[in-house]
Design a protein around this motif. Structure first.
Motif, PDB file in Angstrom:
ATOM      1  N   GLY A  61      30.440  24.052  52.106  1.00  0.00           N
ATOM      2  CA  GLY A  61      31.437  24.802  51.351  1.00  0.00           C
ATOM      3  C   GLY A  61      32.265  23.819  50.547  1.00  0.00           C
ATOM      4  O   GLY A  61      32.046  22.601  50.638  1.00  0.00           O
ATOM      5  N   TYR A  62      33.188  24.341  49.774  1.00  0.00           N
ATOM      6  CA  TYR A  62      34.070  23.485  48.985  1.00  0.00           C
ATOM      7  C   TYR A  62      35.285  23.084  49.817  1.00  0.00           C
ATOM      8  O   TYR A  62      35.678  23.810  50.725  1.00  0.00           O
ATOM      9  CB  TYR A  62      34.527  24.222  47.711  1.00  0.00           C
ATOM     10  CG  TYR A  62      33.497  24.241  46.615  1.00  0.00           C
ATOM     11  CD1 TYR A  62      32.232  24.801  46.825  1.00  0.00           C
ATOM     12  CD2 TYR A  62      33.764  23.706  45.364  1.00  0.00           C
ATOM     13  CE1 TYR A  62      31.283  24.820  45.818  1.00  0.00           C
ATOM     14  CE2 TYR A  62      32.815  23.724  44.343  1.00  0.00           C
ATOM     15  CZ  TYR A  62      31.574  24.278  44.585  1.00  0.00           C
ATOM     16  OH  TYR A  62      30.643  24.292  43.585  1.00  0.00           O
ATOM     17  N   LEU A  63      35.856  21.948  49.486  1.00  0.00           N
ATOM     18  CA  LEU A  63      37.038  21.491  50.219  1.00  0.00           C
ATOM     19  C   LEU A  63      38.256  22.341  49.878  1.00  0.00           C
ATOM     20  O   LEU A  63      38.405  22.813  48.752  1.00  0.00           O
ATOM     21  CB  LEU A  63      37.335  20.037  49.876  1.00  0.00           C
ATOM     22  CG  LEU A  63      36.264  19.017  50.245  1.00  0.00           C
ATOM     23  CD1 LEU A  63      36.739  17.616  49.872  1.00  0.00           C
ATOM     24  CD2 LEU A  63      35.907  19.089  51.729  1.00  0.00           C
ATOM     25  N   HIS A  64      39.140  22.500  50.866  1.00  0.00           N
ATOM     26  CA  HIS A  64      40.379  23.241  50.620  1.00  0.00           C
ATOM     27  C   HIS A  64      41.594  22.376  50.967  1.00  0.00           C
ATOM     28  O   HIS A  64      41.447  21.210  51.374  1.00  0.00           O
ATOM     29  CB  HIS A  64      40.373  24.575  51.366  1.00  0.00           C
ATOM     30  CG  HIS A  64      40.127  24.467  52.853  1.00  0.00           C
ATOM     31  ND1 HIS A  64      40.936  23.742  53.694  1.00  0.00           N
ATOM     32  CD2 HIS A  64      39.156  25.009  53.640  1.00  0.00           C
ATOM     33  CE1 HIS A  64      40.494  23.843  54.928  1.00  0.00           C
ATOM     34  NE2 HIS A  64      39.389  24.593  54.930  1.00  0.00           N
ATOM     35  N   ILE A  65      42.755  22.957  50.841  1.00  0.00           N
ATOM     36  CA  ILE A  65      43.991  22.198  51.027  1.00  0.00           C
ATOM     37  C   ILE A  65      44.100  21.615  52.447  1.00  0.00           C
ATOM     38  O   ILE A  65      44.699  20.566  52.652  1.00  0.00           O
ATOM     39  CB  ILE A  65      45.234  23.067  50.659  1.00  0.00           C
ATOM     40  CG1 ILE A  65      46.557  22.318  50.817  1.00  0.00           C
ATOM     41  CG2 ILE A  65      45.272  24.357  51.451  1.00  0.00           C
ATOM     42  CD1 ILE A  65      46.938  21.508  49.629  1.00  0.00           C
ATOM     43  N   GLY A  66      43.484  22.282  53.418  1.00  0.00           N
ATOM     44  CA  GLY A  66      43.450  21.732  54.782  1.00  0.00           C
ATOM     45  C   GLY A  66      42.668  20.429  54.822  1.00  0.00           C
ATOM     46  O   GLY A  66      43.079  19.450  55.458  1.00  0.00           O
ATOM     47  N   HIS A  67      41.538  20.417  54.124  1.00  0.00           N
ATOM     48  CA  HIS A  67      40.768  19.175  54.044  1.00  0.00           C
ATOM     49  C   HIS A  67      41.570  18.088  53.330  1.00  0.00           C
ATOM     50  O   HIS A  67      41.489  16.921  53.683  1.00  0.00           O
ATOM     51  CB  HIS A  67      39.443  19.404  53.305  1.00  0.00           C
ATOM     52  CG  HIS A  67      38.524  20.359  54.001  1.00  0.00           C
ATOM     53  ND1 HIS A  67      38.144  21.557  53.447  1.00  0.00           N
ATOM     54  CD2 HIS A  67      37.940  20.305  55.217  1.00  0.00           C
ATOM     55  CE1 HIS A  67      37.363  22.192  54.299  1.00  0.00           C
ATOM     56  NE2 HIS A  67      37.212  21.459  55.380  1.00  0.00           N
ATOM     57  N   ALA A  68      42.344  18.525  52.336  1.00  0.00           N
ATOM     58  CA  ALA A  68      43.158  17.545  51.605  1.00  0.00           C
ATOM     59  C   ALA A  68      44.102  16.831  52.574  1.00  0.00           C
ATOM     60  O   ALA A  68      44.326  15.623  52.475  1.00  0.00           O
ATOM     61  CB  ALA A  68      43.944  18.227  50.489  1.00  0.00           C
ATOM     62  N   LYS A  69      44.641  17.596  53.524  1.00  0.00           N
ATOM     63  CA  LYS A  69      45.518  16.975  54.522  1.00  0.00           C
ATOM     64  C   LYS A  69      44.759  15.904  55.311  1.00  0.00           C
ATOM     65  O   LYS A  69      45.264  14.803  55.528  1.00  0.00           O
ATOM     66  CB  LYS A  69      46.059  18.056  55.471  1.00  0.00           C
ATOM     67  CG  LYS A  69      46.823  17.502  56.659  1.00  0.00           C
ATOM     68  CD  LYS A  69      47.425  18.591  57.532  1.00  0.00           C
ATOM     69  CE  LYS A  69      48.082  17.962  58.768  1.00  0.00           C
ATOM     70  NZ  LYS A  69      48.778  18.944  59.595  1.00  0.00           N
TER      71      LYS A  69
END
Ligand code: ATP
Ligand code: MG
Length: 580
Positions: free
Chosen positions: A57-65
């Motif tokens: 899947g694509y990265l989201h803001i949680g992954h950004a953390k």
């Protein structure tokens, strides 16, 4: 939305202040551990982390953390951070996801140099480790069905039951496992399990699965393999193979840590990384589960992974969020040991803060109302001088054409104004930003429908902005564009994707999708300087918010803007400033 937004905003601001007050508190617990480790010369003082996404899947803001944490820690301690694709599940992974993840990590401002790894490149090593466990009597091939295995596992309060296949001889296990690899068996007919303890208080330790059969094509390895390692087995070993020192993961993996350590201890590996768990990011009005985000994409509820309403990095990029804003947000929310929900207004706060500094100001009319300046000479055009960004004097000025026929915002005119309506009404005066003071003298309506068609005004030539007499005070200042010079644009306004603060709590999260999360305005008029805009450019449309020229749907001669965020205060602030 306005009022509520403002309220959220001040809440976000408060929590921002609170955080600042706490800033004197110690570094987060992870950095404290690492500092101690370095002091004790653990791992010879080396720090190596990794960001290990599954390309499903694509990265989201949680992954950004997680990215900010892993790459951040590495750079602060002069260590390294690997990008590792944890690609052990062939049925959900693809190259498209790999590419998007790389793009997103780079865009966020981080770099893995040449340290790009794939769990799938370790398949042979992992297989050998599994064989080693079998040979030492620490793993066995189980032939129970998946359902039976689940039943045998017991519950939190009851111990599990041993599988009848647990007593298989080592030789039989080896030959069955080799047969599994050779493709002799159907999916689900056998699995490889660790032989630990079916009565363990930790359910994860009750003979967890190590390998399962999946006759599926892997996006990188094709059909080389038909057995695939389970997460718990693969992850610790990949970390170890790469010489990771601190394996940072989210709290869900707390119970997996015992197993993480068990595998590494049993296999007596050289490098035994330390797993440390931190709280995942949850955001209000937002879903941060890849599975659910995929459901939104596949169900057509959004236009794709990069729909500007999505909490994905690509969605936020398209919406106009900046990497700096996202990094600042991640830094501010910090690293905690307990899960909580962060107010999405705080993220928006950081976006505004960042864009306020760098977004050029322009004028755009979202819902145009025609205004004719009766005493302004027909055919005359004046170039009004406008500051590009009062927050950034280096940003210079530009010219905006002023002429007899203009557009203002429909909502800036009321025939029958309420008290304290400091905009335009019959007989009242307002300032047109960067231009003159005008007064409404006549209202023209459609004879049949009674709908407002246009209004007529007069201007006071003595009040040109920047001139000596311009200081005359009126209460309101409006944005405007010249009808003949402005260009048409489509504008998309966004609201939260979900109506519930915690959509995860809903039985079916789809039911709380916000039907008004996207509003399309198709007859907007923007000032002519925006002809020069290139996709991805972000502007402040005076009094309307920050807008990003959509890189996907804009084309030559067709401008599509996404509203990134609304302004903190759509009204009072500009009014104050422009009357100075
Ligand atoms: P899933 O495991 O359901 O496919 P995931 O979101 O956990 O989804 P991964 O690819 O495993 O996806 O995530 C990569 C890394 O990002 C992991 O280390 C994970 O812990 C971290 N991560 C994922 N979601 C969050 C979140 N909401 N907050 C912080 N870190 C997260
Ligand atoms: Mg995960």
């Amino acid at each position: 939305m306005g009022e509520e937004n403002r309220e959220n905003f001040s809440k976000a601001e408060e929590s921002e202040k609170e955080q600042k007050n706490n800033e004197l508190a110690a570094a987060d617990f992870i950095r404290t551990i690492i500092t101690e480790d370095i002091k004790a010369n653990k791992n010879n003082g080396r720090v190596a982390t990794r960001f290990p996404p599954k390309p499903n899947g694509y990265l989201h803001i949680g992954h950004a953390k997680s990215i900010c944490l892993n790459f951040g820690v590495a750079s602060e301690y002069k260590g390294t951070c690997n990008l590792r694709f944890d690609d052990t599940n062939p049925t959900t992974e693809s190259l498209e996801y790999v590419e998007s993840i790389k793009q997103d990590v780079h865009w966020l401002g981080f770099d893995w140099d040449d340290r790009q790894y794939y769990a799938s490149d370790y398949f042979e090593k992992l297989y050998q480790y599994a064989l080693q466990l079998i040979k030492e009597g620490k793993a066995y091939v189980d032939s129970l069905s998946e359902e039976e295995i689940r039943k045998y596992r017991g519950t939190v309060t009851e111990p599990g039951q041993e599988s009848p296949y647990r007593k298989r001889f080592i030789e039989e296990n080896i030959s069955l496992f080799e047969g599994m690899r050779a493709g002799k068996f159907e999916d689900g007919s056998h699995v490889l399990r660790a032989k630990i303890d079916m009565a363990s208080a930790n359910m994860k330790m009750r003979d967890p699965l190590i390998y399962r059969i999946r006759h599926a094509e892997h996006y990188r390895k094709g059909t080389d393999w038909c057995i695939y390692p389970m997460y718990d087995f693969a992850h610790c070993l990949c970390d170890s193979i790469e010489g990771i020192t601190h394996s940072l993961c989210t709290l869900e993996f707390e119970n997996n840590r015992e197993l993480y350590d068990w595998f590494l201890d049993q296999l007596n590996v050289e490098c035994h990384p330390q797993q440390i768990e931190f709280a995942r990011l949850n955001l209000s009005y937002t879903i941060l589960s890849k599975r659910k985000l995929l459901e939104l994409v596949e169900g057509g509820y959004v236009s794709g992974w990069d729909d500007p309403r999505m909490p994905t990095v690509s969605g936020m990029r398209r919406r106009g969020f900046t990497p700096e804003a996202i990094r600042n947000f991640c830094e501010r929310i910090g690293i905690a040991k307990r899960d909580s929900i962060v107010d999405i207004a705080l993220l928006e706060y950081y976006v505004r803060e960042e864009l306020n500094k760098r977004a050029p100001r322009v004028m755009a009319v979202l819902r145009p109302l025609r205004v004719i300046i009766d005493n302004y000479p027909e055919g005359q055009v004046e170039e009004m001088e406008a500051l590009n960004n009062p927050e950034d004097t280096g940003a210079g000025t530009r010219k905006i054409p002023f002429s007899r026929v203009l557009y203002i915002e429909q909502e800036d005119f009321r025939e029958d104004p309420p008290k304290k309506f400091f905009r335009l009404a019959p007989g009242s005066e307002v300032r047109l930003k960067h231009a003159y003071i005008i007064k409404c003298v006549q209202v023209v309506k459609n004879e049949n429908t009674g709908d407002l068609v246009e209004i007529h005004c007069t201007y006071d030539p003595e009040t040109k902005s920047g001139s000596a007499s311009a200081g005359r005070r009126v209460k309101g200042t409006l944005h405007w564009v010249s009808a003949d010079h402005s260009i048409k644009a489509d504008i998309r306004l966004y609201d939260h994707l979900f109506t519930k603060e915690n959509p995860n709590e809903e039985e079916d999260f789809i039911t709380c999708l916000n039907p008004n999360s996207l509003q399309r305005l198709t007859s907007c008029q923007v000032e002519p300087s925006l002809k020069e805009a290139t996709p991805g450019n972000i502007f402040q449309f005076l009094r309307q918010g920050y807008f990003c020229l959509d890189p996907v749907d804009s084309s030559e001669g067709s401008l599509v803007f996404n509203r990134t965020v609304s302004l903190r205060d759509t009204w009072a602030k500009i009014e104050k400033k422009s009357n100075k």
